[in-house]
Design a protein around this motif. Structure first.
Motif, PDB file in Angstrom:
ATOM      1  N   VAL A 255      83.863  77.093  49.468  1.00 44.47           N
ATOM      2  CA  VAL A 255      84.687  78.285  49.701  1.00 44.47           C
ATOM      3  C   VAL A 255      83.825  79.535  49.617  1.00 44.47           C
ATOM      4  N   LEU A 256      82.990  79.610  48.573  1.00 46.82           N
ATOM      5  CA  LEU A 256      82.111  80.761  48.401  1.00 46.82           C
ATOM      6  C   LEU A 256      81.120  80.869  49.548  1.00 46.82           C
ATOM      7  N   MET A 257      80.511  79.756  49.944  1.00 47.55           N
ATOM      8  CA  MET A 257      79.545  79.781  51.026  1.00 47.55           C
ATOM      9  C   MET A 257      80.186  80.182  52.355  1.00 47.55           C
ATOM     10  N   THR A 258      81.458  79.812  52.539  1.00 46.59           N
ATOM     11  CA  THR A 258      82.169  80.215  53.752  1.00 46.59           C
ATOM     12  C   THR A 258      82.380  81.727  53.769  1.00 46.59           C
ATOM     13  N   LEU A 259      82.744  82.280  52.619  1.00 49.86           N
ATOM     14  CA  LEU A 259      82.951  83.727  52.521  1.00 49.86           C
ATOM     15  C   LEU A 259      81.656  84.501  52.734  1.00 49.86           C
ATOM     16  N   LEU A 260      80.551  83.916  52.302  1.00 48.52           N
ATOM     17  CA  LEU A 260      79.253  84.586  52.418  1.00 48.52           C
ATOM     18  C   LEU A 260      78.503  84.210  53.689  1.00 48.52           C
ATOM     19  N   ALA A 261      79.158  83.429  54.558  1.00 42.06           N
ATOM     20  CA  ALA A 261      78.505  82.931  55.772  1.00 42.06           C
ATOM     21  C   ALA A 261      77.903  84.031  56.653  1.00 42.06           C
ATOM     22  N   PRO A 262      78.561  85.196  56.824  1.00 44.06           N
ATOM     23  CA  PRO A 262      77.940  86.231  57.672  1.00 44.06           C
ATOM     24  C   PRO A 262      76.542  86.625  57.221  1.00 44.06           C
ATOM     25  N   GLY A 263      76.333  86.709  55.906  1.00 44.35           N
ATOM     26  CA  GLY A 263      75.008  87.035  55.399  1.00 44.35           C
ATOM     27  C   GLY A 263      73.993  85.948  55.692  1.00 44.35           C
ATOM     28  N   LEU A 264      74.442  84.693  55.684  1.00 44.17           N
ATOM     29  CA  LEU A 264      73.556  83.577  56.006  1.00 44.17           C
ATOM     30  C   LEU A 264      73.248  83.547  57.504  1.00 44.17           C
ATOM     31  N   TRP A 265      74.268  83.819  58.321  1.00 40.57           N
ATOM     32  CA  TRP A 265      74.052  83.846  59.765  1.00 40.57           C
ATOM     33  C   TRP A 265      73.041  84.928  60.148  1.00 40.57           C
ATOM     34  N   LEU A 266      73.123  86.056  59.467  1.00 40.35           N
ATOM     35  CA  LEU A 266      72.263  87.186  59.804  1.00 40.35           C
ATOM     36  C   LEU A 266      70.783  86.854  59.607  1.00 40.35           C
ATOM     37  N   GLN A 267      70.512  85.895  58.733  1.00 40.65           N
ATOM     38  CA  GLN A 267      69.115  85.509  58.505  1.00 40.65           C
ATOM     39  C   GLN A 267      68.492  84.876  59.743  1.00 40.65           C
ATOM     40  N   ARG A 268      69.334  84.436  60.684  1.00 37.90           N
ATOM     41  CA  ARG A 268      68.803  83.868  61.925  1.00 37.90           C
ATOM     42  C   ARG A 268      68.036  84.914  62.722  1.00 37.90           C
ATOM     43  N   LEU A 269      68.339  86.202  62.474  1.00 34.78           N
ATOM     44  CA  LEU A 269      67.634  87.270  63.174  1.00 34.78           C
ATOM     45  C   LEU A 269      66.268  87.546  62.568  1.00 34.78           C
ATOM     46  N   THR A 270      66.080  87.208  61.314  1.00 36.72           N
ATOM     47  CA  THR A 270      64.832  87.554  60.627  1.00 36.72           C
ATOM     48  C   THR A 270      64.007  86.325  60.240  1.00 36.72           C
ATOM     49  N   THR A 271      64.357  85.161  60.777  1.00 35.50           N
ATOM     50  CA  THR A 271      63.573  83.947  60.540  1.00 35.50           C
ATOM     51  C   THR A 271      63.325  83.225  61.866  1.00 35.50           C
ATOM     52  N   ARG A 272      62.202  82.549  61.940  1.00 38.64           N
ATOM     53  CA  ARG A 272      61.861  81.692  63.073  1.00 38.64           C
ATOM     54  C   ARG A 272      61.206  80.434  62.514  1.00 38.64           C
ATOM     55  N   GLU A 273      61.364  79.322  63.206  1.00 42.94           N
ATOM     56  CA  GLU A 273      60.783  78.070  62.721  1.00 42.94           C
ATOM     57  C   GLU A 273      59.279  78.219  62.547  1.00 42.94           C
ATOM     58  N   PRO A 274      58.769  77.928  61.359  1.00 42.03           N
ATOM     59  CA  PRO A 274      57.329  78.078  61.106  1.00 42.03           C
ATOM     60  C   PRO A 274      56.541  76.846  61.540  1.00 42.03           C
ATOM     61  N   THR A 275      55.234  77.016  61.655  1.00 43.43           N
ATOM     62  CA  THR A 275      54.337  75.903  61.930  1.00 43.43           C
ATOM     63  C   THR A 275      53.896  75.287  60.597  1.00 43.43           C
ATOM     64  N   LEU A 276      53.273  74.121  60.681  1.00 45.59           N
ATOM     65  CA  LEU A 276      52.777  73.474  59.468  1.00 45.59           C
ATOM     66  C   LEU A 276      51.687  74.314  58.807  1.00 45.59           C
ATOM     67  N   ASP A 277      50.877  75.009  59.608  1.00 43.09           N
ATOM     68  CA  ASP A 277      49.837  75.877  59.054  1.00 43.09           C
ATOM     69  C   ASP A 277      50.448  77.023  58.253  1.00 43.09           C
ATOM     70  N   GLN A 278      51.548  77.556  58.735  1.00 38.91           N
ATOM     71  CA  GLN A 278      52.217  78.647  58.020  1.00 38.91           C
ATOM     72  C   GLN A 278      52.872  78.134  56.747  1.00 38.91           C
ATOM     73  N   LEU A 279      53.431  76.940  56.809  1.00 42.19           N
ATOM     74  CA  LEU A 279      54.003  76.341  55.607  1.00 42.19           C
ATOM     75  C   LEU A 279      52.924  76.076  54.558  1.00 42.19           C
ATOM     76  N   GLU A 280      51.742  75.737  55.017  1.00 47.00           N
ATOM     77  CA  GLU A 280      50.636  75.514  54.088  1.00 47.00           C
ATOM     78  C   GLU A 280      50.330  76.786  53.296  1.00 47.00           C
ATOM     79  N   VAL A 281      50.376  77.932  53.964  1.00 48.31           N
ATOM     80  CA  VAL A 281      50.133  79.213  53.296  1.00 48.31           C
ATOM     81  C   VAL A 281      51.235  79.500  52.283  1.00 48.31           C
ATOM     82  N   SER A 282      52.484  79.277  52.688  1.00 45.54           N
ATOM     83  CA  SER A 282      53.615  79.508  51.791  1.00 45.54           C
ATOM     84  C   SER A 282      53.541  78.622  50.553  1.00 45.54           C
TER      85      SER A 282
END
Length: 308
Positions: A255-282
């Motif tokens: 229920v809580l995650m459904t209410l907060l879903a807009p904030g989670l959806w918005l992250q699609r604008l500021t994230t892109r699938e990373p490469t394995l090399d980028q994950l290595e840095v993280s």
């Protein structure tokens, strides 16, 4: 389990725990450099700074300060093609001074307040809406619209794509760590690039909560209208932080995650699938922080609030 948060920087990721932060950067020559620093949070020393709402203001201030330092370090490493290289585990000598960081911080905060707080109020006032209820609703809609359009616009810049990939790499590493998984790129890649404690979701809820807070002040004179939009920002940020903090501890509540879903959806604008090399840095940044926290375990560190 140590609570961790982070931020994408230029060709790298900053990770932080209660007592330490570290930034890992992919240098132009392909190697990964890292810098780490201790954190002396006022929340660990003074009980008053751990009070609800106030702790959110402190946590936000700490995140911004550490984030600016991490960005400066990553920028210096990217400019080292012809410059001097600093030793791993130490800040490069060309790191921005405290004065320069304060100036950059002030410019960034001033721009954000002008664009997302003052401008919507002035636009709504210019429209000429008289009724208090409609005034704050229209102002809020304008504020959220400007915010979404801003994120959409910057997401189209090719130069920012890699930053957004590192943003996702940060989220994936934290999600894998919180799930108790092995911190290897192939394993971490399977995890979500969305995180409920993300700053993007936090900013959206700052916009939404502002509608309810400003409703108490109605439609005042122009000078007071502008003043309230600036002076009440810490209160609104503190309330938004409490919401994000609560969500981060109850991710299994549908229920809580459904209410907060807009904030989670918005992250699609500021994230892109990373490469394995980028994950290595993280992962390098995360492992560095976890190692430091293990060596520097303090009883008061659990009192420090961390934003993802």
């Amino acid at each position: 389990m140590t609570t961790v948060g982070g931020q994408a920087v230029l060709e790298g990721v900053m990770m932080r725990g209660p007592s330490n932060w570290a930034v890992a950067v992919r240098k132009p020559d392909g190697d990964i450099a890292h810098v780490h620093k201790p954190i002396r949070s006022p929340m660990a020393r003074h009980r008053i700074f751990r009070l609800p709402v106030l702790r959110g203001v402190i946590a936000l201030g700490e995140s911004l300060g550490i984030g600016f330092r991490a960005l400066a370090i990553s920028a210096n490493y990217q400019a080292q093609a012809e410059g001097k290289e600093g030793e791993e585990g130490e800040e490069v000598s060309s790191e921005l001074t405290r004065g320069q960081l304060i100036f950059a911080f002030a410019i960034a905060i001033g721009f954000a307040i002008l664009l997302f707080k003052v401008s919507p109020a002035l636009l709504t006032n210019w429209i000429g809406i008289k009724r208090t209820g409609w005034f704050v609703i229209v102002e809020g809609l304008i504020r959220v619209t400007i915010f979404v359009l801003y994120l959409t616009a910057i997401s189209l810049f090719p130069d920012l794509r890699r930053v957004f990939q590192y943003h996702a790499a940060e989220h994936k590493a934290i999600n894998a760590y919180e799930a108790g998984e092995e911190l290897e790129p192939e394993t971490v890649q399977r995890y979500s690039l969305i995180h409920p404690r993300c700053g993007t979701a936090f900013l959206l809820w700052v916009m939404v909560i502002a509608i309810f807070v400003f409703a108490f002040f109605g439609r005042p004179a122009l000078y007071w209208l502008i003043a309230t939009r600036i002076l009440l920002l810490p209160v609104i940020a503190g309330l938004a932080y409490e919401l994000i903090r609560f969500a981060g501890k109850h991710t299994g509540n549908r229920v809580l995650m459904t209410l907060l879903a807009p904030g989670l959806w918005l992250q699609r604008l500021t994230t892109r699938e990373p490469t394995l090399d980028q994950l290595e840095v993280s992962i390098r940044a995360l492992r560095e922080v976890l190692a430091l926290e293990g060596r520097d375990a303090r009883a008061d560190a659990t009192r420090v609030e961390i934003m993802a």
